[in-house]
Scaffold this motif. Structure first.
Motif, mmCIF file in Angstrom:
data_model
loop_
_atom_site.group_PDB
_atom_site.id
_atom_site.type_symbol
_atom_site.label_atom_id
_atom_site.label_comp_id
_atom_site.label_asym_id
_atom_site.label_seq_id
_atom_site.Cartn_x
_atom_site.Cartn_y
_atom_site.Cartn_z
ATOM 1 N N PRO A 1 0.841 -1.200 0.000
ATOM 2 C CA PRO A 1 0.000 0.000 0.000
ATOM 3 C C PRO A 1 0.876 1.250 0.000
ATOM 4 C CG PRO A 1 -0.791 -1.590 1.612
ATOM 5 C CD PRO A 1 0.538 -2.090 1.108
ATOM 6 N N SER A 2 0.399 2.285 -0.706
ATOM 7 C CA SER A 2 1.204 3.485 -0.896
ATOM 8 C C SER A 2 1.249 4.410 0.314
ATOM 9 C CB SER A 2 0.690 4.259 -2.113
ATOM 10 O OG SER A 2 -0.677 4.572 -1.930
ATOM 11 N N ASN A 3 0.304 4.267 1.257
ATOM 12 C CA ASN A 3 0.294 5.107 2.451
ATOM 13 C C ASN A 3 -0.569 4.431 3.517
ATOM 14 O OD1 ASN A 3 -2.526 6.117 2.280
ATOM 15 N ND2 ASN A 3 -1.803 7.129 0.421
ATOM 16 N N PRO A 4 -0.565 4.946 4.738
ATOM 17 C CA PRO A 4 -1.320 4.291 5.819
ATOM 18 C C PRO A 4 -2.833 4.217 5.581
ATOM 19 C CG PRO A 4 0.287 5.816 6.736
ATOM 20 C CD PRO A 4 0.284 6.037 5.250
ATOM 21 N N VAL A 5 -3.414 5.220 4.944
ATOM 22 C CA VAL A 5 -4.855 5.185 4.678
ATOM 23 C C VAL A 5 -5.171 4.048 3.707
ATOM 24 C CG1 VAL A 5 -6.813 6.439 3.675
ATOM 25 C CG2 VAL A 5 -5.213 7.624 5.184
ATOM 26 N N VAL A 6 -4.389 3.948 2.657
ATOM 27 C CA VAL A 6 -4.566 2.848 1.706
ATOM 28 C C VAL A 6 -4.350 1.519 2.420
ATOM 29 C CG1 VAL A 6 -3.578 1.717 -0.338
ATOM 30 C CG2 VAL A 6 -4.027 4.183 -0.356
ATOM 31 N N GLY A 7 -3.359 1.442 3.277
ATOM 32 C CA GLY A 7 -3.107 0.214 4.033
ATOM 33 C C GLY A 7 -4.308 -0.196 4.868
ATOM 34 N N ARG A 8 -4.961 0.760 5.498
ATOM 35 C CA ARG A 8 -6.165 0.448 6.293
ATOM 36 C C ARG A 8 -7.308 -0.025 5.405
ATOM 37 N NH1 ARG A 8 -4.324 5.016 9.061
ATOM 38 N NH2 ARG A 8 -5.833 6.393 8.067
ATOM 39 N N ARG A 9 -7.459 0.576 4.247
ATOM 40 C CA ARG A 9 -8.543 0.161 3.340
ATOM 41 C C ARG A 9 -8.272 -1.217 2.755
ATOM 42 N NH1 ARG A 9 -9.576 6.109 1.258
ATOM 43 N NH2 ARG A 9 -10.948 6.737 2.965
ATOM 44 N N VAL A 10 -7.018 -1.501 2.449
ATOM 45 C CA VAL A 10 -6.655 -2.840 1.965
ATOM 46 C C VAL A 10 -6.954 -3.867 3.057
ATOM 47 C CG1 VAL A 10 -4.707 -4.331 1.321
ATOM 48 C CG2 VAL A 10 -4.963 -2.066 0.271
ATOM 49 N N ALA A 11 -6.540 -3.583 4.277
ATOM 50 C CA ALA A 11 -6.779 -4.509 5.392
ATOM 51 C C ALA A 11 -8.272 -4.688 5.640
ATOM 52 C CB ALA A 11 -6.083 -4.003 6.660
ATOM 53 N N ALA A 12 -9.042 -3.616 5.574
ATOM 54 C CA ALA A 12 -10.491 -3.701 5.790
ATOM 55 C C ALA A 12 -11.155 -4.540 4.701
ATOM 56 C CB ALA A 12 -11.107 -2.302 5.833
ATOM 57 N N THR A 13 -10.727 -4.348 3.462
ATOM 58 C CA THR A 13 -11.286 -5.132 2.348
ATOM 59 C C THR A 13 -11.005 -6.613 2.557
ATOM 60 O OG1 THR A 13 -11.055 -3.288 0.803
ATOM 61 C CG2 THR A 13 -11.195 -5.507 -0.152
ATOM 62 N N ARG A 14 -9.765 -6.946 2.840
ATOM 63 C CA ARG A 14 -9.405 -8.349 3.051
ATOM 64 C C ARG A 14 -10.148 -8.948 4.237
ATOM 65 N NH1 ARG A 14 -2.883 -7.851 2.151
ATOM 66 N NH2 ARG A 14 -2.955 -7.469 -0.100
ATOM 67 N N ALA A 15 -10.284 -8.187 5.323
ATOM 68 C CA ALA A 15 -10.990 -8.692 6.512
ATOM 69 C C ALA A 15 -12.472 -8.936 6.205
ATOM 70 C CB ALA A 15 -10.838 -7.710 7.672
ATOM 71 N N SER A 16 -13.087 -8.045 5.453
ATOM 72 C CA SER A 16 -14.505 -8.207 5.122
ATOM 73 C C SER A 16 -14.769 -9.446 4.280
ATOM 74 C CB SER A 16 -15.028 -6.973 4.373
ATOM 75 O OG SER A 16 -15.061 -5.852 5.224
ATOM 76 N N LEU A 17 -13.787 -9.838 3.477
ATOM 77 C CA LEU A 17 -13.961 -10.982 2.576
ATOM 78 C C LEU A 17 -13.274 -12.241 3.088
ATOM 79 C CD1 LEU A 17 -13.467 -9.111 -0.827
ATOM 80 C CD2 LEU A 17 -15.611 -9.609 0.394
ATOM 81 N N ALA A 18 -12.717 -12.194 4.278
ATOM 82 C CA ALA A 18 -11.902 -13.297 4.797
ATOM 83 C C ALA A 18 -12.665 -14.610 4.962
ATOM 84 C CB ALA A 18 -11.260 -12.896 6.126
ATOM 85 N N ASP A 19 -13.957 -14.549 5.202
ATOM 86 C CA ASP A 19 -14.725 -15.773 5.422
ATOM 87 C C ASP A 19 -15.129 -16.486 4.136
ATOM 88 O OD1 ASP A 19 -14.517 -15.489 8.160
ATOM 89 O OD2 ASP A 19 -16.438 -14.443 8.341
ATOM 90 N N ALA A 20 -14.947 -15.850 3.011
ATOM 91 C CA ALA A 20 -15.283 -16.495 1.736
ATOM 92 C C ALA A 20 -14.260 -17.591 1.441
ATOM 93 C CB ALA A 20 -15.287 -15.472 0.605
ATOM 94 N N ALA A 21 -14.741 -18.703 0.922
ATOM 95 C CA ALA A 21 -13.848 -19.816 0.592
ATOM 96 C C ALA A 21 -12.854 -19.429 -0.502
ATOM 97 C CB ALA A 21 -14.667 -21.032 0.152
ATOM 98 N N ARG A 22 -13.282 -18.559 -1.403
ATOM 99 C CA ARG A 22 -12.417 -18.153 -2.516
ATOM 100 C C ARG A 22 -12.719 -16.700 -2.862
ATOM 101 N NH1 ARG A 22 -13.232 -18.957 -8.537
ATOM 102 N NH2 ARG A 22 -11.183 -18.532 -9.393
#
Length: 149
Positions: A99-120
């Protein structure tokens, strides 16, 4: 027991500029979540504080992922599509992009966390024609300025 659904997520962002074509005056995001061909969730809304179109693209994806998490108890697969290649590459854990900066890093982490329960989860950058509905929804968010669609 039925199989959990596969959903498709398309996201986009839009920035409108003043007549000088340099001063941003309006930002908006849009996304659509589909099961098959049927939209189950659509969002179109203005964003009052934004830095750039790319920053809004990250926000659109993070909000779309959160909407998937809120709308479904379980999901078999999530197919994410967007026309911002850098966003798709950075969020996709299969591609090592920082991620290019901390805000982007938080959004990347939030996106991944929201989709973490999906099998794929798969991510793909697509051209604008294949992202048309999300684009239309993002542009619609500008209507309060009288310049949407």
């Amino acid at each position: 027991m039925s199989l959990p659904p596969s959903v498709f997520v398309a996201f986009d962002a839009s920035v409108l500029y003043a007549d000088d074509n340099a001063t941003p005056v309006s930002g908006a995001i849009g996304f659509v979540i589909r099961e098959g061909h049927d939209p189950t969730v659509e969002c179109s809304r203005p964003v009052d504080q934004f830095v750039s179109n790319v920053a809004l693209e990250y926000r659109a994806l993070a909000e779309a992922a959160a909407a998937v998490d809120a709308a479904y108890d379980r999901v078999g697969s999530v197919h994410v599509r967007g026309d911002a290649d850098v966003v798709v590459r950075t969020v996709d854990p299969g591609r090592p992009a920082e991620p290019s900066n901390p805000v982007v890093g938080r959004r990347v982490a939030a996106t991944r966390a929201s989709l973490a329960d999906a099998a794929r989860v798969d991510y793909r950058a697509v051209d604008g024609d294949r992202n048309r509905r999300a684009h239309t929804l993002a542009r619609r968010g500008h209507r309060r300025w009288g310049r949407g669609e």
